[in-house]
Write a protein that holds these residues in place. Structure first.
Motif, short mmCIF file in Angstrom:
data_model
loop_
_atom_site.label_atom_id
_atom_site.label_comp_id
_atom_site.label_asym_id
_atom_site.label_seq_id
_atom_site.Cartn_x
_atom_site.Cartn_y
_atom_site.Cartn_z
N LYS B 453 12.28 2.77 -11.44
CA LYS B 453 12.79 1.36 -12.17
C LYS B 453 12.99 2.66 -13.11
CE LYS B 453 13.26 -2.25 -9.94
NZ LYS B 453 12.63 -3.31 -10.16
N HIS B 454 13.93 2.40 -14.60
CA HIS B 454 14.02 3.41 -15.21
C HIS B 454 12.81 2.80 -16.16
CE1 HIS B 454 18.35 3.06 -15.06
NE2 HIS B 454 17.57 4.84 -14.46
N ASP B 455 11.85 3.58 -17.34
CA ASP B 455 11.04 3.40 -17.88
C ASP B 455 11.59 3.01 -19.38
OD1 ASP B 455 8.77 3.57 -19.71
OD2 ASP B 455 8.09 5.48 -19.52
N GLN B 456 10.96 1.73 -19.49
CA GLN B 456 11.74 1.55 -20.82
C GLN B 456 11.71 1.57 -22.33
OE1 GLN B 456 12.95 -2.46 -21.39
NE2 GLN B 456 13.68 -2.13 -20.17
N ALA B 457 9.93 2.28 -22.51
CA ALA B 457 9.59 3.43 -23.41
C ALA B 457 10.69 4.23 -23.84
CB ALA B 457 8.04 2.99 -23.63
N ALA B 458 10.09 5.15 -22.69
CA ALA B 458 11.31 6.08 -22.75
C ALA B 458 12.92 6.39 -23.38
CB ALA B 458 11.35 6.88 -21.11
N LEU B 459 12.99 4.73 -21.86
CA LEU B 459 14.88 4.60 -22.60
C LEU B 459 14.85 3.90 -24.79
CD1 LEU B 459 15.21 2.05 -19.32
CD2 LEU B 459 16.32 4.13 -20.48
N LYS B 460 14.19 3.53 -25.13
CA LYS B 460 14.01 3.48 -26.12
C LYS B 460 14.03 4.35 -26.96
CE LYS B 460 12.91 -1.00 -27.81
NZ LYS B 460 12.20 -1.96 -27.48
N ARG B 461 13.01 5.54 -26.55
CA ARG B 461 13.01 6.93 -27.37
C ARG B 461 14.44 7.61 -26.93
NH1 ARG B 461 8.00 6.76 -25.25
NH2 ARG B 461 8.31 8.05 -23.49
N VAL B 616 11.04 14.87 -25.93
CA VAL B 616 12.29 15.03 -26.35
C VAL B 616 13.45 14.83 -24.72
CG1 VAL B 616 14.57 15.37 -27.29
CG2 VAL B 616 11.59 15.16 -28.52
N ALA B 617 13.40 15.65 -24.09
CA ALA B 617 14.21 15.98 -23.20
C ALA B 617 13.76 14.89 -22.31
CB ALA B 617 14.24 17.65 -22.14
N TYR B 618 12.74 14.56 -21.81
CA TYR B 618 12.98 13.75 -20.66
C TYR B 618 12.59 11.85 -20.98
CZ TYR B 618 9.85 10.58 -17.86
OH TYR B 618 9.43 9.66 -16.62
N ASP B 619 13.40 12.06 -22.64
CA ASP B 619 13.81 10.92 -22.39
C ASP B 619 14.83 10.50 -23.05
OD1 ASP B 619 10.49 9.88 -22.86
OD2 ASP B 619 10.75 10.66 -25.26
N ILE B 620 15.33 12.13 -23.13
CA ILE B 620 17.08 11.54 -23.18
C ILE B 620 17.53 12.18 -22.42
CG2 ILE B 620 17.41 14.42 -23.56
CD1 ILE B 620 18.92 11.39 -24.83
N VAL B 621 17.04 12.14 -21.52
CA VAL B 621 17.90 12.37 -19.07
C VAL B 621 17.20 11.25 -18.95
CG1 VAL B 621 16.93 12.95 -17.05
CG2 VAL B 621 17.20 14.55 -19.44
N THR B 622 16.42 10.54 -19.37
CA THR B 622 16.16 9.06 -19.17
C THR B 622 17.10 8.00 -19.58
OG1 THR B 622 13.94 8.81 -18.64
CG2 THR B 622 14.30 6.44 -18.72
N PHE B 623 17.02 8.17 -20.98
CA PHE B 623 18.26 7.28 -21.52
C PHE B 623 19.83 7.76 -21.04
CE2 PHE B 623 22.06 6.54 -24.94
CZ PHE B 623 21.68 5.58 -25.08
N LEU B 624 20.28 8.67 -20.30
CA LEU B 624 21.55 9.43 -19.60
C LEU B 624 21.48 8.95 -18.81
CD1 LEU B 624 22.06 12.45 -21.43
CD2 LEU B 624 22.74 10.44 -21.95
N ASN B 625 20.68 8.32 -18.13
CA ASN B 625 20.26 8.05 -16.73
C ASN B 625 20.43 6.54 -16.55
OD1 ASN B 625 20.13 9.16 -13.79
ND2 ASN B 625 19.24 7.43 -13.12
#
Lengths: 184, 665
Positions: B453-461, B616-625
């Motif tokens: 699943k999408h990681d909520q903390a990474a999504l917010k970051r 930062v790259a991990y988090d933005i890719v998670t958000f974009l996903n």
């Protein structure tokens, strides 16, 4: 061919029981699955998330003078906002609710007496009643008159005469400031 | 038929006036079916089920689709994001098209192997070819409707096929387009026809079944039923066997819908149609690839017959030649079981079609051109030389006297073939030739795998990075502020994010348009008023919208992650970079207009996580996903439930099937 079908029947009573059990179990599970599978199709016809998100409308009431009405759109429907005159308020208040088709006092229908907020859709069959513009017919009770089938509403939007079954509904609303009403 | 009797008076009353009950009794219950049909005979009824699923999902999609060029793409995304279960309906429909073709191709090859086209089944075969042609037209027009880049350029290429015909060609193309290019009139008529043709297919299927019931089913031995001992009634024997097959098939189908919904699709189709830019490598859907390869195989002009026309004629002939098959193959023996030579050539032909499909999905270059030409020649030689010759020289094995032997269990084989074809369908993951392997994050992306699943903390970051950094240049027009509630922001936080931006209000009573603060129901406000302003402010290069970025590039998440971290301060030797561009290992052509914005501590994370470049790259890719696939979490958890349910149902159907069949074997 009938012989064939007959030959294919399980020969033992035990086999028959097993077969019946499997048949009923499979049918039941299959029927449940079909039922569940239909739900997404039906639910897709309900309002979508973006439609639901548009469920509030802000109205600036600072420019509406006493005696004036405006019509705003809320959820695709007309909402009447009337700045009532003192005599209209008095008319609405003195009605004996026992005589009404849907008994409601004026204070139940207006949060501030001078402001009346109504969904402008006749409760009979969905037409928009007249009475918003100065030249409109307002019916025998000075409120609204539905031209489709002749329903008369009073200055509180209550049904007084004609075929409509109930009063014009009051939408959920609140005064977010002294000059702004949020509908929805 | 006339011996139908019921104890129910109402049934008899209806029956006397409209003999539906005796018809059902006759054609769906008693219908004498060869007792030796194997699992390859399941694919006809499977295709019928698939047709029903396509019509149902298509109907409900049509209720939410807008067939106007300015609305089509967004209306499809609205189906994916806002319509209740819209993502499910669309993925069922899009993957259903591929499933339909898999089933029908297996059905066709089964007919070829067992000689089902031979007398007396010629008309049955013709109607089948007509269904196949109608499916191809329907599938093509359906693929145009989302109005992405592949939609548009597929439509352009396929309609241009008709320009190959001398004299009338250009008039035909103009007629098809309703204009001078593929445009709004084209989209509108394709939608109308895409809605109509499935019902034409239903009509053809009725004829197909009627013809089948007139001449009766072929069987693996290819010999006629000689008496009651050779047949069994359709119900319950084949109803339960077909149902069991449907259960197995649905699990295969749902695996794609819930875990690889874009497996058969092209990332380019998540980029809105742009008539000014053709994608570098355009391919049709996988099910057209063999014919596409034949189209491209002709490169030499002949007098009166330019290469373009040869290709178009060959492509149409490749299907139309099937009409002549009952006469090209004049062997009296139907089943390849008893035709030792034909059996080998059947498999050669099968391989030939697979190779053509492979070639059709690759760029036309190098040795593949020659391979395509050879396989095209072989395709026609199979029909025009090999089959007529074989039927004269081949000595068939002796046929058995009657249908006797029990069926072979081939369920596992069926699943394997399905997976094989699906793997083959993977085809053109538009190879970024000369690109280095994509970088992978130290920890796998949280949403990968069956239960990921999408990681909520990474999504917010990730939202913080997007909000503070990306959103200064990039838009995200398909996501609304209200959607941020889904990644854990409170209603007040969402309101505050929205209120940072302004949007034009309704005209006031004087007709003046003022701005108002954005509301949660508004889509994320773009940083520039329009594309021209965005390009002008960014050195002439338009920063792409990020709503669908992770789906709009091959291996999207890895691509974006690598791109974020793939910058070099100075271009390496031999890679001159133009003024105003930057060197990036992962950008096609290496010269990218976006500077290296991601660096350590570019944001101060609200949750205290250390903002390294990789983080930062991990988090933005998670958000974009999440922005691209907001339904992912719900999709996977629903998928698990559906699979468990289907496994139970299929197991029950299998047990019931064994019970019903046990005295026949």
């Amino acid at each position: 061919m009938a012989d064939q079908a007959h030959n294919a029947q399980p020969s033992s009573v035990d086999g028959q029981t097993r077969r019946d059990f499997l048949l009923y179990a499979t049918s039941a599970v299959g029927a449940v699955g079909t039922g569940l599978a239909l739900w997404p199709f039906v639910h897709s016809m309900n309002p979508a998330a973006d439609t639901l998100a548009l469920s509030t409308t802000d109205v600036d009431i600072s420019a509406i003078k006493p005696g004036q009405s405006v019509t705003v759109v809320w959820r695709g429907k007309p909402v009447f906002v009337r700045h009532r005159l003192p005599e209209e308020i008095a008319d609405a208040a003195k009605v004996n609710t026992a005589d009404l088709r849907e008994p409601e006092t004026d204070t139940q229908r207006a949060k501030k007496p001078e402001w009346l907020v109504l969904i402008g859709v006749c409760t009979h069959l969905g037409c928009v009643p007249l009475g918003q513009k100065p030249a409109d017919p307002k019916g025998e009770f000075g409120g609204w008159f539905c031209p489709c089938h002749g329903s008369h509403y009073d200055t509180s939007g209550r049904i007084r005469k004609g075929p409509a079954p109930s009063n014009l509904p009051v939408p959920p609303y609140q005064f977010t400031t002294d000059t702004t009403v949020r509908i929805g | 038929m006339s011996d139908f009797k019921s104890n129910n008076k109402v049934v008899n009353w209806i029956e006397e006036r409209l003999p539906v009950f005796s018809m059902m009794q006759h054609s769906a219950i008693e219908y004498p079916t060869p007792r030796n049909l194997n699992y390859w005979w399941n694919f006809g009824s499977l295709a019928a089920v698939m047709l029903i699923i396509m019509i149902l999902t298509g109907l409900f999609l049509a209720m939410n689709y807008s067939s106007h060029t300015s609305l089509a793409f967004d209306s499809v995304e609205r189906i994916m994001r806002d319509v209740n279960y819209g993502w499910l309906l669309r993925y069922l429909h899009a993957n259903g098209a591929s499933m339909f073709f898999i089933l029908v191709y297996i059905h066709i090859f089964r007919g070829l192997y067992y000689g089902s086209y031979k007398s007396p089944r010629e008309i049955l075969w013709f109607i089948g070819i007509a269904i196949f042609l109608a499916m191809m037209a329907t599938g093509f027009m359906g693929y145009v409707l989302p109005w992405g880049q592949m939609s548009f350029w597929g439509a352009t290429v396929i309609t241009n096929l008709f320009s190959a015909f001398p004299v009338v060609g250009d008039y035909i193309v103009t007629l098809l387009w309703g204009g001078f290019s593929v445009d709004n009139p084209t989209l509108n008529r394709f939608f109308a026809l895409h809605f109509l043709l499935p019902f034409v297919i239903v009509g053809l299927v009725v004829l197909h079944v009627w013809a089948l019931h007139t001449v009766k089913s072929n069987n693996p031995l290819g010999i006629d039923m000689k008496g009651p001992q050779d047949s069994i009634p359709f119900h319950p024997f084949y109803t339960i066997k077909d149902l069991y097959g449907i259960g197995l098939f649905l699990m295969f189908y749902m695996a794609f819908v819930f875990w690889a919904p874009n497996f058969f699709g092209e990332p380019d189709n998540y980029i809105p149609a742009n008539p000014m830019v053709t994608p570098p490598h355009i391919v049709p859907e996988w099910y057209y690839l063999p014919f596409y390869a034949i189209l491209r195989a002709f490169t030499f002009d002949l007098p009166l017959l330019p290469a373009k026309l040869q290709g178009v004629l060959a492509m149409f002939s490749a299907i139309l030649i099937l009409f002549a098959l009952p006469w090209l193959d004049s062997s009296k023996v139907r089943s390849a079981k008893f035709r030792p030579l034909y059996r080998q050539f059947f498999w050669l032909f099968f391989v030939d079609c697979m190779v053509l499909g492979y070639v059709g999905g690759k760029p036309a270059e190098g040795v593949l051109i020659k391979v395509g030409q050879f396989c095209t020649a072989y395709y026609f030689a199979h029909f025009l030389l090999i089959l007529p010759l074989l039927s004269r020289i081949e000595k068939p094995k002796p046929l058995p006297a009657s249908i006797a032997q029990p069926v072979v269990k081939a369920a596992a084989l069926l699943a394997m073939i399905g997976f094989g074809i699906a793997g083959f369908g993977g085809q053109a993951q538009a190879s970024s030739a000369g690109m280095p392997e994509f970088k992978k994050p130290a920890a796998a992306f949280s949403w990968e795998g069956m239960f990921g699943k999408h990681d909520q903390a990474a999504l917010k970051r990730g939202w913080q990075v997007f909000h503070d950094v990306c959103a200064n240049c990039h838009s995200m027009k398909l996501v609304a502020y209200r959607n941020l509630a889904d990644i854990g922001f409170t209603a007040d936080e969402v309101k505050a994010f929205a209120a940072e931006k302004e949007v034009p209000d309704e005209p006031n009573d004087e007709g003046v348009v003022n701005n108002r603060p954005a509301r949660p129901s508004d889509r994320i406000v773009p940083p520039f008023a329009n594309d021209k302003a965005a390009a002008a402010a960014n050195g002439g290069a338009l920063p792409p919208d990020l709503s669908l970025m992770n789906k709009a590039r091959p291996s999207g998440p890895y691509y974006v992650y690598s791109l974020m971290l793939g910058y070099e301060d100075a271009a390496p030797e031999g890679h001159p970079i133009p003024e105003g561009k930057f060197f990036n290992h992962y950008f096609p052509g290496n010269a990218i207009s976006m500077p290296a914005v991601i660096s350590d501590d570019i944001v101060a994370y609200a949750d205290g996580t250390k903002a390294t470049k990789e983080q930062v790259a991990y988090d933005i890719v998670t958000f974009l996903n999440w922005a691209a696939e907001p339904e992912l979490d719900a999709r996977k958890s629903m998928g698990v439930k559906v699979m468990v349910f289907l496994a139970l149902l299929t197991a029950l159907m299998y047990a019931l099937k064994r019970q019903i069949w046990k005295d026949v074997h």
